[in-house]
Design an enzyme around this catalytic site. Sequence first.
Site, mmCIF file in Angstrom:
data_model
loop_
_atom_site.group_PDB
_atom_site.id
_atom_site.type_symbol
_atom_site.label_atom_id
_atom_site.label_comp_id
_atom_site.label_asym_id
_atom_site.label_seq_id
_atom_site.Cartn_x
_atom_site.Cartn_y
_atom_site.Cartn_z
ATOM 1 C CD GLU A 79 -1.409 0.046 3.710
ATOM 2 O OE1 GLU A 79 -2.076 -1.140 4.101
ATOM 3 O OE2 GLU A 79 -1.658 0.951 4.108
ATOM 4 C CB CYS A 113 3.337 7.714 2.566
ATOM 5 S SG CYS A 113 3.854 6.576 3.722
ATOM 6 C CB CYS A 165 8.056 -4.918 8.304
ATOM 7 S SG CYS A 165 9.449 -4.031 8.930
ATOM 8 C CB CYS A 224 7.843 -1.828 15.703
ATOM 9 S SG CYS A 224 9.294 -1.452 14.973
ATOM 10 C CB CYS A 243 4.293 -1.378 13.579
ATOM 11 S SG CYS A 243 4.163 -1.200 11.631
ATOM 12 C CB CYS A 269 1.564 2.145 8.885
ATOM 13 S SG CYS A 269 3.127 1.975 8.099
HETATM 14 N N1 SAH Z 1 10.282 0.858 9.320
HETATM 15 C C1 SAH Z 1 10.453 2.401 8.947
HETATM 16 C C2 SAH Z 1 9.317 2.947 8.438
HETATM 17 C C3 SAH Z 1 7.975 2.372 8.473
HETATM 18 S S1 SAH Z 1 7.055 3.002 9.996
HETATM 19 C C4 SAH Z 1 10.299 2.909 10.615
HETATM 20 O O1 SAH Z 1 10.349 2.194 11.701
HETATM 21 O O2 SAH Z 1 10.534 4.013 10.696
HETATM 22 C C5 SAH Z 1 6.565 4.588 9.614
HETATM 23 C C6 SAH Z 1 6.528 5.240 11.135
HETATM 24 O O3 SAH Z 1 5.282 4.760 11.493
HETATM 25 C C7 SAH Z 1 7.624 4.796 12.135
HETATM 26 O O4 SAH Z 1 7.818 5.738 12.914
HETATM 27 C C8 SAH Z 1 6.460 3.715 12.921
HETATM 28 O O5 SAH Z 1 6.976 3.451 14.098
HETATM 29 C C9 SAH Z 1 5.416 4.484 12.785
HETATM 30 N N2 SAH Z 1 4.166 3.601 13.137
HETATM 31 C C10 SAH Z 1 3.887 2.239 12.928
HETATM 32 N N3 SAH Z 1 2.498 1.745 13.355
HETATM 33 C C11 SAH Z 1 2.192 2.910 13.833
HETATM 34 C C12 SAH Z 1 0.918 2.945 14.486
HETATM 35 N N4 SAH Z 1 -0.066 1.786 14.804
HETATM 36 N N5 SAH Z 1 0.824 3.940 15.336
HETATM 37 C C13 SAH Z 1 1.888 5.176 15.076
HETATM 38 N N6 SAH Z 1 2.722 4.953 14.539
HETATM 39 C C14 SAH Z 1 3.091 3.925 13.880
#
Ligand code: SAH
Length: 355
Positions: free
Chosen positions: A93, A106, A113, A117, A120, A334
Amino acid sequence: MNTRDIKSMEIEELKELMADLGEKPFRAAQIYEWLHKRLAEDYEEMTNLSKSLRQKLKENYPIVSLKPLEIQTSKIDGTQKYLFCLPDGNVIESVLMKYEHGNSVCISSQAGCRMGCRFCASTIGGLTRSLLPSEMLDQVYSIQNLSKERVSNVVVMGTGEPLDNYENLLRFIQILTGEGGLHISQRNVTVSTCGLVPEIRKLAREKLQITLAISLHAPNDEKRRELMPIARKYQMEELLDACREYLQITHRRITFEYSLVKGVNDSPEDAKELAGQIKGMNCHVNLIPVNPIKERSFVKSAKEAVEKFKIKLEKYGINVTIRREMGSDIDGACGQLRKRFIEKERSENEGIFGY
Ligand code: SAH
């Protein structure tokens, strides 16, 4: 590199290909312009090439061109989410956000991935595969073609860890920002990472003008490890050292992303500790109230807590912004659109095969 993936080729490689095919070198510039400036999706559009060359290319060098399976449009702010199908059937996406200063896309850097995290959605099914430069480029190209509006900013903040796909990411940036293509300013390109230290140090030496965003999300190692497995591999001190080196070499201000989770990392003490960690760095903190996903019990910080956190950081002289929520009426966080699509396909297949 896949030697047949023509959209991932830099101009010099296209010249070599033309030589191999017995064609004149200027054909390379023509094809490059069709692919990266005029955003052609098919060789048939390339009317200044001979029919025989078009045919030869069509048979041997397929053009990666992503097709949207679904487009969601926010009624609130016009933000659009695109679900694209890759040539091998995987789905990814991308998001188009419209701002006063221009349109921002974006993009995803991987299908899935492996960083894990906790908050996420993109990481729940693990990593399927990394994307090719062409597949990253074409998220931007397709959206520009479909929306008929120029894209001026690109953020690599969708699904995936861009620095876990380093070589392809670099090639993507070179083609996206290079003169013969869309020529998007490197200053308008942001790469977001969960903090892969060796790759950050390497990126610092690539002589790029891009913005680096670091997903910090915690004021210390203990809290960071609860949210991000990568924090077990690299301590915060190592990560911040790498950031200092990045700043020293590139002179480009770093963004720290900080997703606020109620009762986990959003107290005034957390803000104070965070300020102490990044004090003196040329940086800016972007606060993001966490977007809750159904698989986890994380709760978004209250508005007042976010505001307090911001004021506390400012008190210590840190630049802070609160990320404006875009497209809150469409599959928010995301990776959620992709995940919903994959789950739907799976349950339909179970319906067929599950008796
Ligand atoms: N892997 C990279 C880029 C993808 S995530 C990274 O970790 O930076 C893009 C951003 O969105 C990151 O800061 C991630 O931690 C945040 N993110 C992902 N899921 C989220 C959520 N449910 N709520 C808020 N931020 C989120």
